[in-house]
Design an enzyme around this catalytic site. Sequence first.
Site, PDB file in Angstrom:
ATOM      1  N   ASP A 209       0.800  -1.232   0.000  1.00 41.14           N
ATOM      2  CA  ASP A 209       0.000   0.000   0.000  1.00 41.14           C
ATOM      3  C   ASP A 209       0.830   1.279   0.000  1.00 41.14           C
ATOM      4  O   ASP A 209       0.281   2.385  -0.062  1.00 41.14           O
ATOM      5  CB  ASP A 209      -0.959   0.020   1.191  1.00 41.14           C
ATOM      6  CG  ASP A 209      -0.264  -0.284   2.522  1.00 41.14           C
ATOM      7  OD1 ASP A 209       0.896   0.140   2.705  1.00 41.14           O
ATOM      8  OD2 ASP A 209      -0.886  -0.942   3.385  1.00 41.14           O
TER       9      ASP A 209
ATOM     10  N   HIS B 238       7.112  -7.399  -0.937  1.00 43.91           N
ATOM     11  CA  HIS B 238       6.179  -7.926  -1.940  1.00 43.91           C
ATOM     12  C   HIS B 238       5.808  -6.906  -3.004  1.00 43.91           C
ATOM     13  O   HIS B 238       4.793  -7.060  -3.687  1.00 43.91           O
ATOM     14  CB  HIS B 238       4.922  -8.455  -1.239  1.00 43.91           C
ATOM     15  CG  HIS B 238       5.193  -9.621  -0.345  1.00 43.91           C
ATOM     16  ND1 HIS B 238       4.362  -9.967   0.696  1.00 43.91           N
ATOM     17  CD2 HIS B 238       6.220 -10.523  -0.325  1.00 43.91           C
ATOM     18  CE1 HIS B 238       4.861 -11.024   1.311  1.00 43.91           C
ATOM     19  NE2 HIS B 238       5.978 -11.372   0.715  1.00 43.91           N
TER      20      HIS B 238
ATOM     21  N   CYS C 121       5.621  -4.154 -16.849  1.00 48.82           N
ATOM     22  CA  CYS C 121       5.460  -5.021 -18.005  1.00 48.82           C
ATOM     23  C   CYS C 121       6.177  -6.343 -17.761  1.00 48.82           C
ATOM     24  O   CYS C 121       7.333  -6.365 -17.318  1.00 48.82           O
ATOM     25  CB  CYS C 121       6.018  -4.353 -19.258  1.00 48.82           C
ATOM     26  SG  CYS C 121       5.895  -5.387 -20.740  1.00 48.82           S
TER      27      CYS C 121
ATOM     28  N   CYS D 208       9.181  -6.279 -20.958  1.00 43.89           N
ATOM     29  CA  CYS D 208      10.317  -5.349 -20.955  1.00 43.89           C
ATOM     30  C   CYS D 208      10.641  -4.825 -19.562  1.00 43.89           C
ATOM     31  O   CYS D 208      11.660  -4.170 -19.361  1.00 43.89           O
ATOM     32  CB  CYS D 208      10.053  -4.182 -21.899  1.00 43.89           C
ATOM     33  SG  CYS D 208       8.764  -3.023 -21.330  1.00 43.89           S
TER      34      CYS D 208
ATOM     35  N   SER E 277       0.924 -12.270  10.877  1.00 43.11           N
ATOM     36  CA  SER E 277       0.926 -13.640  11.402  1.00 43.11           C
ATOM     37  C   SER E 277       2.124 -14.424  10.880  1.00 43.11           C
ATOM     38  O   SER E 277       2.303 -15.587  11.232  1.00 43.11           O
ATOM     39  CB  SER E 277      -0.366 -14.361  11.001  1.00 43.11           C
ATOM     40  OG  SER E 277      -0.448 -14.458   9.588  1.00 43.11           O
TER      41      SER E 277
ATOM     42  N   LEU F 280      -2.407  -8.976  16.741  1.00 41.65           N
ATOM     43  CA  LEU F 280      -3.683  -9.505  17.226  1.00 41.65           C
ATOM     44  C   LEU F 280      -3.891 -10.875  16.607  1.00 41.65           C
ATOM     45  O   LEU F 280      -4.007 -11.007  15.392  1.00 41.65           O
ATOM     46  CB  LEU F 280      -4.827  -8.569  16.831  1.00 41.65           C
ATOM     47  CG  LEU F 280      -4.848  -7.196  17.509  1.00 41.65           C
ATOM     48  CD1 LEU F 280      -5.922  -6.312  16.881  1.00 41.65           C
ATOM     49  CD2 LEU F 280      -5.088  -7.347  19.003  1.00 41.65           C
TER      50      LEU F 280
END
Length: 399
Positions: free
Chosen positions: A138, A154, A162, A165, A304, A329
């Site tokens: 995000d 990630h 792309c 390329c 987690s 949590l």
Amino acid sequence: MRKPSMRIPYTDVLASPTIIPKTATTISEAIVALQEFFRVPLAKGSPSTVVLTGAGISVASGLADYRGPKGTYRVNKTYRPIYYNEFIQSHEARKRYWARSFLGWTTLLKGKPNAGHYAVKHLGDLGLVQSVITQNVDSFHPKAHPQLTTIELHGYLRSCVCTSCHEEIPRDSFQHELARLNPAWAAFLQAILATRALDTENPDERRAKGLRTNPDGDVDLPDAPYTTFRYPACPTCLTAPPIIADGTRATVEVDSDGAWKWTSTAGILKPAVTMFGENIRPPIKQAAEQALENAESLLVLGTSLATYSAWRLAKKAKNRGIPIAIVNLGGVRGEDAFFAGLDPSQRGSQGVRVELSTDDLLPALVEQLRQSSSTNASHDNHDHNVEQHGASVFKDMMS
């Protein structure tokens, strides 16, 4: 659509944690434990804690998570994310993905870092944190603390890349192209926004309006005509088709409006994230491992550790013998092993495990640390600026 053979890990509820130390069941006691946790690294005189975060830290920003108490795997048992091979191989799968992403992008774009993200910034300002590794896509961490190194394990949703390329284009620009190619969908999105159906964080209210929202800006509209959705080709590959694996020049074709055609052999744009089943880019993996190699402690926030890419980093910290603190949590994958062998009488210097919200605990921790440093500074009759001299102040305080 054939169900992929790859299994999504740890979708069931994980075992409840053992709180460490046992007294750290409240915010005040958790703060005491975390102050103790930071004592040893600070004695070395420079920021040496690495922070590892997951989707839980962004829940307070209005984003869905995967495995939290109200996570997607809890409230939507039929949900599964798209897999990398599925996205690459199937034109219809890409239509479905981009249509759902098109509907969810506006809400994701409006999201902002919350108190937990800014608390991480302040921990860095105070000389406690050297870098952040986040599983989140995000971009809230680099927005909240641009001066503190963030390794986006990630990837990120702010760009598309792309697959041929590897050129990137801003997701905002891509959104405009999606709207241009899909005027009926664009009108439908405006109608949804007018009802404020995407503004509520209550999943029951969204379902009542025919919507299911999932992590990373995915909006599921049951029975929607996804097959009508169109998406653009990579502009670079369209201009200069690349050479593909067999040594021939790729074919990149578009319709009269500029939408990618299924006869193309290159020019597919994907989100600049690591999809399920896709490997993390080697430079990113190496940067994360190097950060852990240089760290004196690891602070895990809002995750987690169900994905192997994150769990292995915590395992690396354990193998190195550095203290680990986890704030989450719900349960954490294999967490008992991370705290095995701790002295039962330790108060946080060897490890901490608390089950509290990051957006409640972290700002309170920062405030307490600032108050403690100010008190120590006044006793020494020095006019310290906490933002500039945090590390030295805390070293004195904890010596």
